[in-house]
Design a protein around this motif. Structure first.
Motif, mmCIF file in Angstrom:
data_model
loop_
_atom_site.group_PDB
_atom_site.id
_atom_site.type_symbol
_atom_site.label_atom_id
_atom_site.label_comp_id
_atom_site.label_asym_id
_atom_site.label_seq_id
_atom_site.Cartn_x
_atom_site.Cartn_y
_atom_site.Cartn_z
ATOM 1 N N PRO A 90 -0.727 7.858 7.752
ATOM 2 C CA PRO A 90 0.116 7.434 6.642
ATOM 3 C C PRO A 90 -0.632 6.700 5.534
ATOM 4 C CG PRO A 90 0.250 5.798 8.364
ATOM 5 C CD PRO A 90 -0.707 6.868 8.859
ATOM 6 N N LEU A 91 -1.946 6.588 5.662
ATOM 7 C CA LEU A 91 -2.694 5.698 4.772
ATOM 8 C C LEU A 91 -2.476 6.016 3.299
ATOM 9 C CD1 LEU A 91 -4.689 3.390 4.376
ATOM 10 C CD2 LEU A 91 -6.552 5.063 4.606
ATOM 11 N N LEU A 92 -2.679 7.264 2.881
ATOM 12 C CA LEU A 92 -2.547 7.592 1.465
ATOM 13 C C LEU A 92 -1.131 7.327 0.973
ATOM 14 C CD1 LEU A 92 -3.675 8.702 -1.167
ATOM 15 C CD2 LEU A 92 -3.113 11.010 -0.346
ATOM 16 N N ALA A 93 -0.149 7.735 1.756
ATOM 17 C CA ALA A 93 1.243 7.508 1.360
ATOM 18 C C ALA A 93 1.539 6.020 1.197
ATOM 19 C CB ALA A 93 2.184 8.135 2.384
ATOM 20 N N ASP A 94 1.022 5.213 2.130
ATOM 21 C CA ASP A 94 1.226 3.761 2.050
ATOM 22 C C ASP A 94 0.545 3.162 0.822
ATOM 23 O OD1 ASP A 94 2.618 3.899 4.424
ATOM 24 O OD2 ASP A 94 1.107 2.869 5.627
ATOM 25 N N LEU A 95 -0.682 3.588 0.579
ATOM 26 C CA LEU A 95 -1.435 3.031 -0.556
ATOM 27 C C LEU A 95 -0.777 3.397 -1.881
ATOM 28 C CD1 LEU A 95 -5.125 3.656 0.586
ATOM 29 C CD2 LEU A 95 -3.800 1.540 0.745
ATOM 30 N N CYS A 96 -0.148 4.559 -1.933
ATOM 31 C CA CYS A 96 0.545 4.928 -3.167
ATOM 32 C C CYS A 96 1.735 4.011 -3.447
ATOM 33 C CB CYS A 96 0.991 6.387 -3.112
ATOM 34 S SG CYS A 96 -0.344 7.573 -3.395
ATOM 35 N N THR A 97 2.412 3.569 -2.390
ATOM 36 C CA THR A 97 3.485 2.594 -2.594
ATOM 37 C C THR A 97 2.944 1.328 -3.246
ATOM 38 O OG1 THR A 97 4.790 3.380 -0.715
ATOM 39 C CG2 THR A 97 5.215 1.143 -1.454
ATOM 40 N N ILE A 98 1.815 0.857 -2.761
ATOM 41 C CA ILE A 98 1.214 -0.351 -3.333
ATOM 42 C C ILE A 98 0.847 -0.125 -4.794
ATOM 43 C CG2 ILE A 98 -0.746 -1.942 -3.181
ATOM 44 C CD1 ILE A 98 -0.758 -1.358 -0.143
ATOM 45 N N ALA A 99 0.296 1.042 -5.100
ATOM 46 C CA ALA A 99 -0.074 1.351 -6.483
ATOM 47 C C ALA A 99 1.159 1.424 -7.383
ATOM 48 C CB ALA A 99 -0.850 2.663 -6.529
ATOM 49 N N ILE A 100 2.259 1.944 -6.863
ATOM 50 C CA ILE A 100 3.503 1.988 -7.640
ATOM 51 C C ILE A 100 3.998 0.574 -7.932
ATOM 52 C CG2 ILE A 100 5.955 2.603 -7.539
ATOM 53 C CD1 ILE A 100 5.090 5.059 -5.850
ATOM 54 N N VAL A 101 4.016 -0.259 -6.901
ATOM 55 C CA VAL A 101 4.471 -1.643 -7.061
ATOM 56 C C VAL A 101 3.596 -2.379 -8.063
ATOM 57 C CG1 VAL A 101 4.701 -3.864 -5.878
ATOM 58 C CG2 VAL A 101 5.550 -1.777 -4.795
ATOM 59 N N GLU A 102 2.296 -2.145 -8.006
ATOM 60 C CA GLU A 102 1.363 -2.804 -8.909
ATOM 61 C C GLU A 102 1.676 -2.474 -10.367
ATOM 62 O OE1 GLU A 102 -3.374 -3.425 -8.630
ATOM 63 O OE2 GLU A 102 -2.762 -1.414 -9.245
ATOM 64 N N ARG A 103 2.207 -1.289 -10.613
ATOM 65 C CA ARG A 103 2.573 -0.869 -11.978
ATOM 66 C C ARG A 103 3.932 -1.417 -12.407
ATOM 67 N NH1 ARG A 103 -0.040 3.974 -13.818
ATOM 68 N NH2 ARG A 103 1.899 4.777 -14.710
ATOM 69 N N GLY A 104 4.592 -2.171 -11.520
ATOM 70 C CA GLY A 104 5.897 -2.736 -11.839
ATOM 71 C C GLY A 104 7.039 -1.750 -11.696
#
Length: 206
Positions: A90-104
């Protein structure tokens, strides 16, 4: 002041999928915000004493299948209890959530797309193409999110989330933490709802 629910999860978890929409509805009902925090589940389990599915006794593995069907029926959700791509990384999918949150931006719809890929569509969320599609369907800039997800600092946030989950006594995922009080499992959303409704202070271990 509106409450914030820390939402610790990983994209491959069926119980996260089964509780996802209920959590969002509960937070909305009470005007609470959600802090989306993907974690390294193996790191969390090292502290809580849980073991991977394949190492659990057969009776627990069988009971899990019963639980998945029972919860899905209760929540009105489709589920394939033996998905083709499980387990998947799930690593890539999880990291994309963090990147989305970082963009607000709000990752909830993207997360639902990811969960559905595993638990209803027999798709591999370790695939970059699948993750890209989930981002695009949720109206995110897939190229930007995927590029940002590959940065070391994003992986560092996931590890920090894991440390925070351990510090909050999250036993596994999903875990919802309100005012420092952990609610482990989608079946604890009713208790979370009641805590938000009453505004009580957090319960703590002695």
């Amino acid at each position: 002041m509106p409450a914030t629910i820390d939402y610790y999860y990983t994209s491959i978890s069926p119980f996260t999928y089964l509780g996802h929409q209920a959590l969002i509805e509960t937070a909305s009902k009470h005007g609470a915000s959600i802090a989306y925090k993907p974690v390294n589940l193996a790191g969390l389990w090292e502290e809580s004493g849980a073991v991977p599915l394949g190492r659990r006794p057969a009776v627990r593995q069988r009971y899990r299948f019963v639980e998945l069907q029972r919860i899905a029926e209760r929540r009105g959700l489709p589920i394939n209890i033996r998905p083709k791509y499980f387990p998947a990384d799930p690593l890539l999918a999880d990291l994309c959530t963090i990147a989305i949150v970082e963009r607000g931006a709000d990752p909830a719809a993207y997360m639902q797309n990811i969960f559905s890929c595993v638990w209803t569509n027999d798709e591999d969320i370790a695939s970059r193409d699948i993750v890209r599609r989930c981002l695009e369907v949720a109206s995110h800039d897939a190229d930007a999110i995927l590029a940002r997800a590959g940065m070391p600092e994003i992986a560092g946030i996931r590890e920090e989330n894991t440390r925070q989950a351990i510090a909050a006594d999250a036993v596994g995922v999903p875990a919802y933490v309100l005012n420092g009080e952990p609610f482990w499992g989608q079946d604890r959303i009713d208790y979370l709802d009641f805590a938000l409704e009453t505004g009580r202070g957090p319960f703590k271990a002695p």
